[in-house]
Design a protein around this motif. Structure first.
Motif, PDB file in Angstrom:
ATOM      1  N   GLY A 100       0.859  -1.177  -0.134  1.00  0.00           N
ATOM      2  CA  GLY A 100       0.042   0.038  -0.087  1.00  0.00           C
ATOM      3  C   GLY A 100       0.835   1.312  -0.084  1.00  0.00           C
ATOM      4  N   ARG A 101       2.115   1.102  -0.311  1.00  0.00           N
ATOM      5  CA  ARG A 101       3.091   2.154  -0.301  1.00  0.00           C
ATOM      6  C   ARG A 101       3.831   2.364  -1.607  1.00  0.00           C
ATOM      7  NH1 ARG A 101       3.948   4.801   3.843  1.00  0.00           N
ATOM      8  NH2 ARG A 101       6.032   5.274   3.554  1.00  0.00           N
ATOM      9  N   PRO A 102       4.232   3.609  -1.826  1.00  0.00           N
ATOM     10  CA  PRO A 102       5.082   3.900  -3.338  1.00  0.00           C
ATOM     11  C   PRO A 102       6.140   2.801  -3.162  1.00  0.00           C
ATOM     12  CG  PRO A 102       4.705   5.951  -2.137  1.00  0.00           C
ATOM     13  CD  PRO A 102       4.191   4.732  -0.984  1.00  0.00           C
ATOM     14  N   VAL A 103       6.353   2.217  -4.215  1.00  0.00           N
ATOM     15  CA  VAL A 103       7.561   1.370  -4.730  1.00  0.00           C
ATOM     16  C   VAL A 103       8.868   2.155  -4.284  1.00  0.00           C
ATOM     17  CG1 VAL A 103       6.126   0.146  -6.348  1.00  0.00           C
ATOM     18  CG2 VAL A 103       7.561   2.012  -7.162  1.00  0.00           C
ATOM     19  N   GLU A 104       9.689   1.215  -3.803  1.00  0.00           N
ATOM     20  CA  GLU A 104      11.144   1.617  -3.493  1.00  0.00           C
ATOM     21  C   GLU A 104      12.010   0.855  -3.996  1.00  0.00           C
ATOM     22  OE1 GLU A 104      11.804   3.346   0.479  1.00  0.00           O
ATOM     23  OE2 GLU A 104       9.895   3.061   1.019  1.00  0.00           O
ATOM     24  N   HIS A 105      12.681   1.083  -5.360  1.00  0.00           N
ATOM     25  CA  HIS A 105      13.496   0.428  -5.913  1.00  0.00           C
ATOM     26  C   HIS A 105      14.225   1.263  -6.913  1.00  0.00           C
ATOM     27  CE1 HIS A 105      10.629  -0.215  -9.153  1.00  0.00           C
ATOM     28  NE2 HIS A 105       9.992  -1.058  -8.266  1.00  0.00           N
ATOM     29  N   ASN A 106      15.072   0.503  -7.566  1.00  0.00           N
ATOM     30  CA  ASN A 106      15.942   1.463  -8.745  1.00  0.00           C
ATOM     31  C   ASN A 106      15.611   1.495 -10.145  1.00  0.00           C
ATOM     32  OD1 ASN A 106      16.750  -1.116  -9.081  1.00  0.00           O
ATOM     33  ND2 ASN A 106      18.882  -0.716  -9.549  1.00  0.00           N
ATOM     34  N   LEU A 107      14.433   0.988 -10.336  1.00  0.00           N
ATOM     35  CA  LEU A 107      13.781   0.915 -11.632  1.00  0.00           C
ATOM     36  C   LEU A 107      13.093   2.369 -12.023  1.00  0.00           C
ATOM     37  CD1 LEU A 107      13.188  -0.491 -14.636  1.00  0.00           C
ATOM     38  CD2 LEU A 107      11.245  -1.301 -13.234  1.00  0.00           C
ATOM     39  N   LEU A 108      13.617   2.904 -13.126  1.00  0.00           N
ATOM     40  CA  LEU A 108      13.115   4.328 -13.434  1.00  0.00           C
ATOM     41  C   LEU A 108      12.127   4.132 -14.547  1.00  0.00           C
ATOM     42  CD1 LEU A 108      16.487   6.084 -13.483  1.00  0.00           C
ATOM     43  CD2 LEU A 108      15.055   5.954 -11.537  1.00  0.00           C
ATOM     44  N   GLY A 109      12.151   3.172 -15.283  1.00  0.00           N
ATOM     45  CA  GLY A 109      11.295   3.107 -16.545  1.00  0.00           C
ATOM     46  C   GLY A 109      11.053   1.818 -17.283  1.00  0.00           C
ATOM     47  N   ALA A 110      10.053   1.242 -17.390  1.00  0.00           N
ATOM     48  CA  ALA A 110       9.648   0.188 -18.040  1.00  0.00           C
ATOM     49  C   ALA A 110       8.910   0.284 -19.280  1.00  0.00           C
ATOM     50  CB  ALA A 110       9.059  -0.965 -17.165  1.00  0.00           C
ATOM     51  N   THR A 111       9.346  -0.068 -20.396  1.00  0.00           N
ATOM     52  CA  THR A 111       8.869   0.031 -21.846  1.00  0.00           C
ATOM     53  C   THR A 111       8.866  -1.572 -22.261  1.00  0.00           C
ATOM     54  OG1 THR A 111       9.963   2.015 -22.174  1.00  0.00           O
ATOM     55  CG2 THR A 111       9.104   0.828 -23.996  1.00  0.00           C
ATOM     56  N   VAL A 112       7.407  -1.926 -22.707  1.00  0.00           N
ATOM     57  CA  VAL A 112       6.870  -3.186 -22.830  1.00  0.00           C
ATOM     58  C   VAL A 112       6.217  -3.174 -24.230  1.00  0.00           C
ATOM     59  CG1 VAL A 112       5.419  -5.017 -22.438  1.00  0.00           C
ATOM     60  CG2 VAL A 112       6.693  -3.687 -20.767  1.00  0.00           C
ATOM     61  N   ARG A 113       6.778  -4.200 -25.193  1.00  0.00           N
ATOM     62  CA  ARG A 113       6.083  -4.238 -26.435  1.00  0.00           C
ATOM     63  C   ARG A 113       5.297  -5.373 -26.450  1.00  0.00           C
ATOM     64  NH1 ARG A 113       9.909  -4.524 -31.458  1.00  0.00           N
ATOM     65  NH2 ARG A 113      10.735  -6.355 -30.468  1.00  0.00           N
ATOM     66  N   GLY A 114       4.050  -5.409 -26.933  1.00  0.00           N
ATOM     67  CA  GLY A 114       3.399  -6.567 -26.778  1.00  0.00           C
ATOM     68  C   GLY A 114       2.478  -6.706 -28.061  1.00  0.00           C
ATOM     69  N   SER A 115       1.476  -7.613 -28.106  1.00  0.00           N
ATOM     70  CA  SER A 115       0.648  -7.886 -29.555  1.00  0.00           C
ATOM     71  C   SER A 115      -0.352  -6.591 -29.408  1.00  0.00           C
ATOM     72  CB  SER A 115       0.111  -9.187 -29.494  1.00  0.00           C
ATOM     73  OG  SER A 115      -0.754  -9.335 -28.318  1.00  0.00           O
ATOM     74  N   ASN A 116      -0.638  -6.175 -28.212  1.00  0.00           N
ATOM     75  CA  ASN A 116      -1.646  -5.306 -27.993  1.00  0.00           C
ATOM     76  C   ASN A 116      -1.241  -4.115 -26.926  1.00  0.00           C
ATOM     77  OD1 ASN A 116      -2.957  -5.518 -25.343  1.00  0.00           O
ATOM     78  ND2 ASN A 116      -3.441  -7.381 -26.639  1.00  0.00           N
ATOM     79  N   CYS A 117      -1.722  -2.929 -27.127  1.00  0.00           N
ATOM     80  CA  CYS A 117      -1.454  -1.954 -26.085  1.00  0.00           C
ATOM     81  C   CYS A 117      -1.946  -1.815 -24.546  1.00  0.00           C
ATOM     82  CB  CYS A 117      -1.636  -0.528 -26.740  1.00  0.00           C
ATOM     83  SG  CYS A 117      -0.970   0.840 -26.061  1.00  0.00           S
ATOM     84  N   THR A 118      -3.032  -2.641 -24.430  1.00  0.00           N
ATOM     85  CA  THR A 118      -3.725  -2.762 -23.279  1.00  0.00           C
ATOM     86  C   THR A 118      -2.755  -3.582 -22.502  1.00  0.00           C
ATOM     87  OG1 THR A 118      -5.800  -2.622 -24.190  1.00  0.00           O
ATOM     88  CG2 THR A 118      -5.762  -3.622 -21.895  1.00  0.00           C
ATOM     89  N   ASP A 119      -2.233  -4.838 -22.877  1.00  0.00           N
ATOM     90  CA  ASP A 119      -1.340  -5.753 -22.394  1.00  0.00           C
ATOM     91  C   ASP A 119       0.039  -5.052 -22.108  1.00  0.00           C
ATOM     92  OD1 ASP A 119      -3.427  -7.506 -22.302  1.00  0.00           O
ATOM     93  OD2 ASP A 119      -2.497  -8.855 -24.062  1.00  0.00           O
ATOM     94  N   ALA A 120       0.341  -4.461 -22.955  1.00  0.00           N
ATOM     95  CA  ALA A 120       1.740  -3.694 -22.822  1.00  0.00           C
ATOM     96  C   ALA A 120       1.568  -2.721 -21.608  1.00  0.00           C
ATOM     97  CB  ALA A 120       2.230  -3.004 -24.029  1.00  0.00           C
ATOM     98  N   ASP A 121       0.714  -1.990 -21.585  1.00  0.00           N
ATOM     99  CA  ASP A 121       0.461  -1.054 -20.475  1.00  0.00           C
ATOM    100  C   ASP A 121       0.225  -1.612 -19.010  1.00  0.00           C
ATOM    101  OD1 ASP A 121       0.023   1.535 -19.272  1.00  0.00           O
ATOM    102  OD2 ASP A 121      -1.817   1.844 -20.434  1.00  0.00           O
ATOM    103  N   ALA A 122      -0.522  -2.771 -19.118  1.00  0.00           N
ATOM    104  CA  ALA A 122      -0.645  -3.367 -17.947  1.00  0.00           C
ATOM    105  C   ALA A 122       0.790  -4.026 -17.412  1.00  0.00           C
ATOM    106  CB  ALA A 122      -1.517  -4.754 -18.053  1.00  0.00           C
TER     107      ALA A 122
END
Length: 174
Positions: A100-122
C-alpha cells in the motif's frame, strides 16, 4: 476494480480497432505515450517510436532510444515524471499493492512491446511494481507471453539498461 493504470493502452487499442474496421491498414495511434502501430509509415518503413530518457522533473524530453515498431503495442511506465518529494526523499506514484506504499527500488522506466497496447500497458505498470530483478525473472519464466522489455534503472547514480533479445534487435540508440 481500478483500471486507470491501463486506460490509455486500452483506449489506443479501441481507436486501432476502429481504424481497422474502416479498412485502414497503416496507422500509428498514440495516447499519453502509449502506442499501437499497424502496417508501415507514410515512408513505407517501420514506425520509429522514441523511448524517453528518465529525467526527473524535466520540462523538456530527451530520447534514450528509438524502436522500430510493426503491428504491435508499446507502453512505458516510469517513476521519473510523476512523483512526490518530501524532505529530500522522492516517492514514486506507483503503489505496491502488497504494502500500500510507493515502490522503493531503482527501476526508473519499463517499456513493454506486446501484441496489443492494453497488455503492454498493464505489464509496464506491473514491472514498475516488481523492479528490475523480479521483472527479469518474470520475463524468463513466461516466454509464452511474447513480451519484449526495455528497462532503465539507476545503479549507484548511473543510468543502466536491460532489454530482451527481441527488443535489442529493433532498438536504435540515440
Amino acid at each position: 476494480m481500478d483500471v486507470k493504470g491501463i486506460a490509455q493502452g486500452y483506449s489506443v487499442d479501441v481507436v486501432g480497432d476502429c481504424l481497422k474496421e474502416e479498412g485502414i491498414e497503416n496507422f500509428m495511434v498514440e495516447i499519453g505515450g502509449e502506442v499501437l502501430t499497424s502496417g508501415k509509415s507514410d515512408k513505407g518503413e517501420s514506425w520509429r517510436i522514441g523511448v524517453d530518457k528518465p529525467l526527473f522533473g524535466a520540462n523538456e524530453r530527451e530520447l534514450e532510444a528509438v524502436i522500430s515498431l510493426n503491428d504491435a503495442g508499446l507502453a512505458t511506465s516510469g517513476s521519473y515524471r510523476k512523483f512526490y518529494e518530501k524532505d529530500g526523499k522522492r516517492y514514486s506514484h506507483t503503489i505496491n499493492p502488497s504494502t500500500g506504499r510507493p515502490v522503493e527500488h531503482n527501476l526508473l522506466g519499463a517499456t513493454v512491446r506486446g501484441s496489443n497496447c492494453t497488455d503492454a500497458d498493464a505489464f509496464a505498470t506491473a514491472f514498475m511494481v516488481m523492479g528490475v530483478e523480479k521483472t527479469k525473472e518474470f520475463i524468463s519464466e513466461n516466454p509464452q507471453l511474447n513480451l519484449d522489455v526495455f528497462l532503465i534503472y539507476d545503479e549507484n547514480g548511473e543510468s543502466k539498461t536491460f532489454m530482451t533479445e527481441g527488443f535489442s534487435k529493433d532498438l536504435e540508440e540515440v
